[in-house]
Write a protein that holds these residues in place. Structure first.
Motif, PDB file in Angstrom:
ATOM      1  N   GLU A 213       0.826  -1.214   0.000  1.00  0.00           N
ATOM      2  CA  GLU A 213       0.000   0.000   0.000  1.00  0.00           C
ATOM      3  C   GLU A 213       0.854   1.256   0.000  1.00  0.00           C
ATOM      4  O   GLU A 213       0.541   2.233  -0.667  1.00  0.00           O
ATOM      5  N   SER A 214       1.953   1.217   0.757  1.00  0.00           N
ATOM      6  CA  SER A 214       2.801   2.403   0.889  1.00  0.00           C
ATOM      7  C   SER A 214       4.230   2.074   0.491  1.00  0.00           C
ATOM      8  O   SER A 214       4.738   0.988   0.785  1.00  0.00           O
ATOM      9  N   THR A 215       4.899   3.027  -0.163  1.00  0.00           N
ATOM     10  CA  THR A 215       6.308   2.845  -0.525  1.00  0.00           C
ATOM     11  C   THR A 215       7.235   3.663   0.372  1.00  0.00           C
ATOM     12  O   THR A 215       8.442   3.714   0.128  1.00  0.00           O
ATOM     13  N   ASP A 216       6.702   4.273   1.423  1.00  0.00           N
ATOM     14  CA  ASP A 216       7.481   5.215   2.238  1.00  0.00           C
ATOM     15  C   ASP A 216       8.762   4.609   2.797  1.00  0.00           C
ATOM     16  O   ASP A 216       9.809   5.261   2.838  1.00  0.00           O
ATOM     17  N   LYS A 217       8.690   3.356   3.278  1.00  0.00           N
ATOM     18  CA  LYS A 217       9.848   2.722   3.918  1.00  0.00           C
ATOM     19  C   LYS A 217      10.503   1.661   3.044  1.00  0.00           C
ATOM     20  O   LYS A 217      11.456   1.009   3.474  1.00  0.00           O
ATOM     21  N   VAL A 218       9.974   1.484   1.849  1.00  0.00           N
ATOM     22  CA  VAL A 218      10.508   0.446   0.972  1.00  0.00           C
ATOM     23  C   VAL A 218      11.870   0.880   0.442  1.00  0.00           C
ATOM     24  O   VAL A 218      12.065   2.028   0.052  1.00  0.00           O
ATOM     25  N   SER A 219      12.813  -0.046   0.438  1.00  0.00           N
ATOM     26  CA  SER A 219      14.127   0.241  -0.121  1.00  0.00           C
ATOM     27  C   SER A 219      14.514  -0.875  -1.079  1.00  0.00           C
ATOM     28  O   SER A 219      14.132  -2.026  -0.885  1.00  0.00           O
ATOM     29  N   PHE A 220      15.260  -0.509  -2.106  1.00  0.00           N
ATOM     30  CA  PHE A 220      15.666  -1.511  -3.085  1.00  0.00           C
ATOM     31  C   PHE A 220      16.985  -2.122  -2.620  1.00  0.00           C
ATOM     32  O   PHE A 220      18.062  -1.732  -3.042  1.00  0.00           O
ATOM     33  N   LYS A 221      16.877  -3.097  -1.718  1.00  0.00           N
ATOM     34  CA  LYS A 221      18.075  -3.744  -1.196  1.00  0.00           C
ATOM     35  C   LYS A 221      18.439  -4.992  -2.002  1.00  0.00           C
ATOM     36  O   LYS A 221      19.444  -5.630  -1.750  1.00  0.00           O
ATOM     37  N   GLY A 222      17.617  -5.331  -2.931  1.00  0.00           N
ATOM     38  CA  GLY A 222      17.843  -6.541  -3.704  1.00  0.00           C
ATOM     39  C   GLY A 222      16.515  -7.154  -4.084  1.00  0.00           C
ATOM     40  O   GLY A 222      15.459  -6.643  -3.745  1.00  0.00           O
ATOM     41  N   MET A 223      16.567  -8.265  -4.784  1.00  0.00           N
ATOM     42  CA  MET A 223      15.338  -8.887  -5.250  1.00  0.00           C
ATOM     43  C   MET A 223      14.657  -9.682  -4.147  1.00  0.00           C
ATOM     44  O   MET A 223      15.275 -10.097  -3.156  1.00  0.00           O
ATOM     45  N   ILE A 224      13.363  -9.904  -4.323  1.00  0.00           N
ATOM     46  CA  ILE A 224      12.607 -10.794  -3.449  1.00  0.00           C
ATOM     47  C   ILE A 224      12.831 -12.226  -3.926  1.00  0.00           C
ATOM     48  O   ILE A 224      12.425 -12.590  -5.031  1.00  0.00           O
ATOM     49  N   HIS A 225      13.507 -13.023  -3.127  1.00  0.00           N
ATOM     50  CA  HIS A 225      13.683 -14.450  -3.425  1.00  0.00           C
ATOM     51  C   HIS A 225      12.490 -15.188  -2.820  1.00  0.00           C
ATOM     52  O   HIS A 225      12.404 -15.364  -1.601  1.00  0.00           O
ATOM     53  N   ALA A 226      11.570 -15.607  -3.664  1.00  0.00           N
ATOM     54  CA  ALA A 226      10.292 -16.148  -3.180  1.00  0.00           C
ATOM     55  C   ALA A 226      10.469 -17.337  -2.247  1.00  0.00           C
ATOM     56  O   ALA A 226       9.664 -17.536  -1.331  1.00  0.00           O
ATOM     57  N   GLN A 227      11.510 -18.114  -2.450  1.00  0.00           N
ATOM     58  CA  GLN A 227      11.698 -19.300  -1.611  1.00  0.00           C
ATOM     59  C   GLN A 227      12.083 -18.954  -0.170  1.00  0.00           C
ATOM     60  O   GLN A 227      12.037 -19.806   0.714  1.00  0.00           O
ATOM     61  N   ASP A 228      12.449 -17.693   0.082  1.00  0.00           N
ATOM     62  CA  ASP A 228      12.734 -17.249   1.460  1.00  0.00           C
ATOM     63  C   ASP A 228      11.453 -17.063   2.276  1.00  0.00           C
ATOM     64  O   ASP A 228      11.521 -16.898   3.504  1.00  0.00           O
ATOM     65  N   TYR A 229      10.299 -17.068   1.607  1.00  0.00           N
ATOM     66  CA  TYR A 229       9.051 -16.711   2.284  1.00  0.00           C
ATOM     67  C   TYR A 229       7.986 -17.807   2.142  1.00  0.00           C
ATOM     68  O   TYR A 229       6.796 -17.541   2.294  1.00  0.00           O
ATOM     69  N   VAL A 230       8.428 -19.021   1.902  1.00  0.00           N
ATOM     70  CA  VAL A 230       7.514 -20.124   1.578  1.00  0.00           C
ATOM     71  C   VAL A 230       6.469 -20.354   2.658  1.00  0.00           C
ATOM     72  O   VAL A 230       5.301 -20.621   2.364  1.00  0.00           O
ATOM     73  N   ASP A 231       6.848 -20.245   3.904  1.00  0.00           N
ATOM     74  CA  ASP A 231       5.937 -20.559   5.011  1.00  0.00           C
ATOM     75  C   ASP A 231       5.184 -19.349   5.539  1.00  0.00           C
ATOM     76  O   ASP A 231       4.539 -19.419   6.592  1.00  0.00           O
ATOM     77  N   MET A 232       5.237 -18.243   4.831  1.00  0.00           N
ATOM     78  CA  MET A 232       4.600 -17.018   5.311  1.00  0.00           C
ATOM     79  C   MET A 232       3.310 -16.721   4.563  1.00  0.00           C
ATOM     80  O   MET A 232       3.172 -17.023   3.380  1.00  0.00           O
ATOM     81  N   ARG A 233       2.378 -16.089   5.269  1.00  0.00           N
ATOM     82  CA  ARG A 233       1.149 -15.624   4.634  1.00  0.00           C
ATOM     83  C   ARG A 233       1.462 -14.444   3.721  1.00  0.00           C
ATOM     84  O   ARG A 233       2.387 -13.668   3.978  1.00  0.00           O
ATOM     85  N   LEU A 234       0.669 -14.307   2.680  1.00  0.00           N
ATOM     86  CA  LEU A 234       0.855 -13.207   1.745  1.00  0.00           C
ATOM     87  C   LEU A 234       0.825 -11.868   2.475  1.00  0.00           C
ATOM     88  O   LEU A 234       1.666 -10.987   2.236  1.00  0.00           O
ATOM     89  N   GLU A 235      -0.133 -11.690   3.367  1.00  0.00           N
ATOM     90  CA  GLU A 235      -0.276 -10.422   4.096  1.00  0.00           C
ATOM     91  C   GLU A 235       0.981 -10.085   4.896  1.00  0.00           C
ATOM     92  O   GLU A 235       1.365  -8.910   5.007  1.00  0.00           O
TER      93      GLU A 235
END
Length: 248
Positions: A213-235
């Protein structure tokens, strides 16, 4: 997390593999979907799901590796006020154990589909996003490295990485962000049957950046590696990106 009801979302490569899984998830939300594939008849069932959940949907047949097809498709996008883009489509032309047999066509095809097509889509849609002060772009890349047997594929994705990062310099302070996502090695038509990861394991990580929803604190530190978040809810992944805690 962004309320995407009635928002227009574009997904390329949406007839199979990861793109189809992403489209099937979004189809349940009440958003509006633009579905690209080589043959639009392969996404008509997803259109029906979208419409059953109160959204609008349209499918396009387009070979992203064909210049005329691509330009015609991009022109058609002018008719839609697109908020979120998932440039998911990609092509792995071949794996060449004899590296020095790599052909001109290997590189040309790879760059047409994996670099030129997604960036032309970005360049077409970005001015509208800037004008309205909102946009999310998610470009699917690859974590493959040190495999010269896949040189054309890796090089084309590296080109996509660079141009995606460049976009964020233009988007600074405009509530627009371009992300890179890596699904990991998944059992898709591209990844093959030997891949260790179920494609469903990547879906939340691939979708999440487009739903912030907001980009205020988002930083481009690198790509999202989807396999790092396998056990997490989308939210929870979305919240972590919004808070600047992800990418890990």
């Amino acid at each position: 997390m962004l309320n995407i009801k009635s928002k227009w979302i574009l997904i390329t490569g949406s007839s199979r593999g990861l793109g189809r899984l992403m489209a099937e998830e979004l189809a349940k939300t009440g958003c509006n979907l633009i579905l690209q594939s080589r043959d639009k008849k392969n996404t008509l069932d997803i259109e029906n799901t979208v419409k059953a959940n109160g959204g609008e949907a349209v499918s396009f047949s387009c070979d992203l590796g064909n210049k005329e097809d691509l330009l015609s498709f991009i022109d058609a996008l002018d008719s839609y006020d697109i908020d979120i883009v998932y440039n998911n489509a990609g092509m792995q032309v071949t794996y060449r154990p004899e590296i020095f047999d790599t052909t001109y066509e290997d590189y040309e095809t790879s760059f047409r589909v994996n670099t030129i097509a997604p960036m032309m889509i970005c360049y077409k849609l970005a001015p509208k996003m800037i004008a309205k002060g909102f946009g999310r772009i998610v470009n699917t890349t690859s974590g493959i490295d040190n495999e010269p047997e896949q040189g054309p594929y890796s090089a084309s994705k590296a080109g996509l990485d660079k141009t995606t990062k460049d976009l964020n310099k233009l988007f600074a302070g405009k509530n627009i962000f371009a992300f890179l996502t890596d699904p990991g090695w998944c059992r898709t038509d591209l990844g093959g049957n030997s891949a260790p990861n179920d494609p469903k394991s990547a879906v939340n990580g691939l979708l999440a950046p487009g739903l912030i929803e907001s980009t205020d604190k988002v930083s481009f530190k690198g790509m999202i590696h989807a396999q790092d978040y396998v056990d997490m809810r989308l939210e929870d992944i979305v919240k972590g990106i919004e808070d600047g805690r992800f990418p890990l």
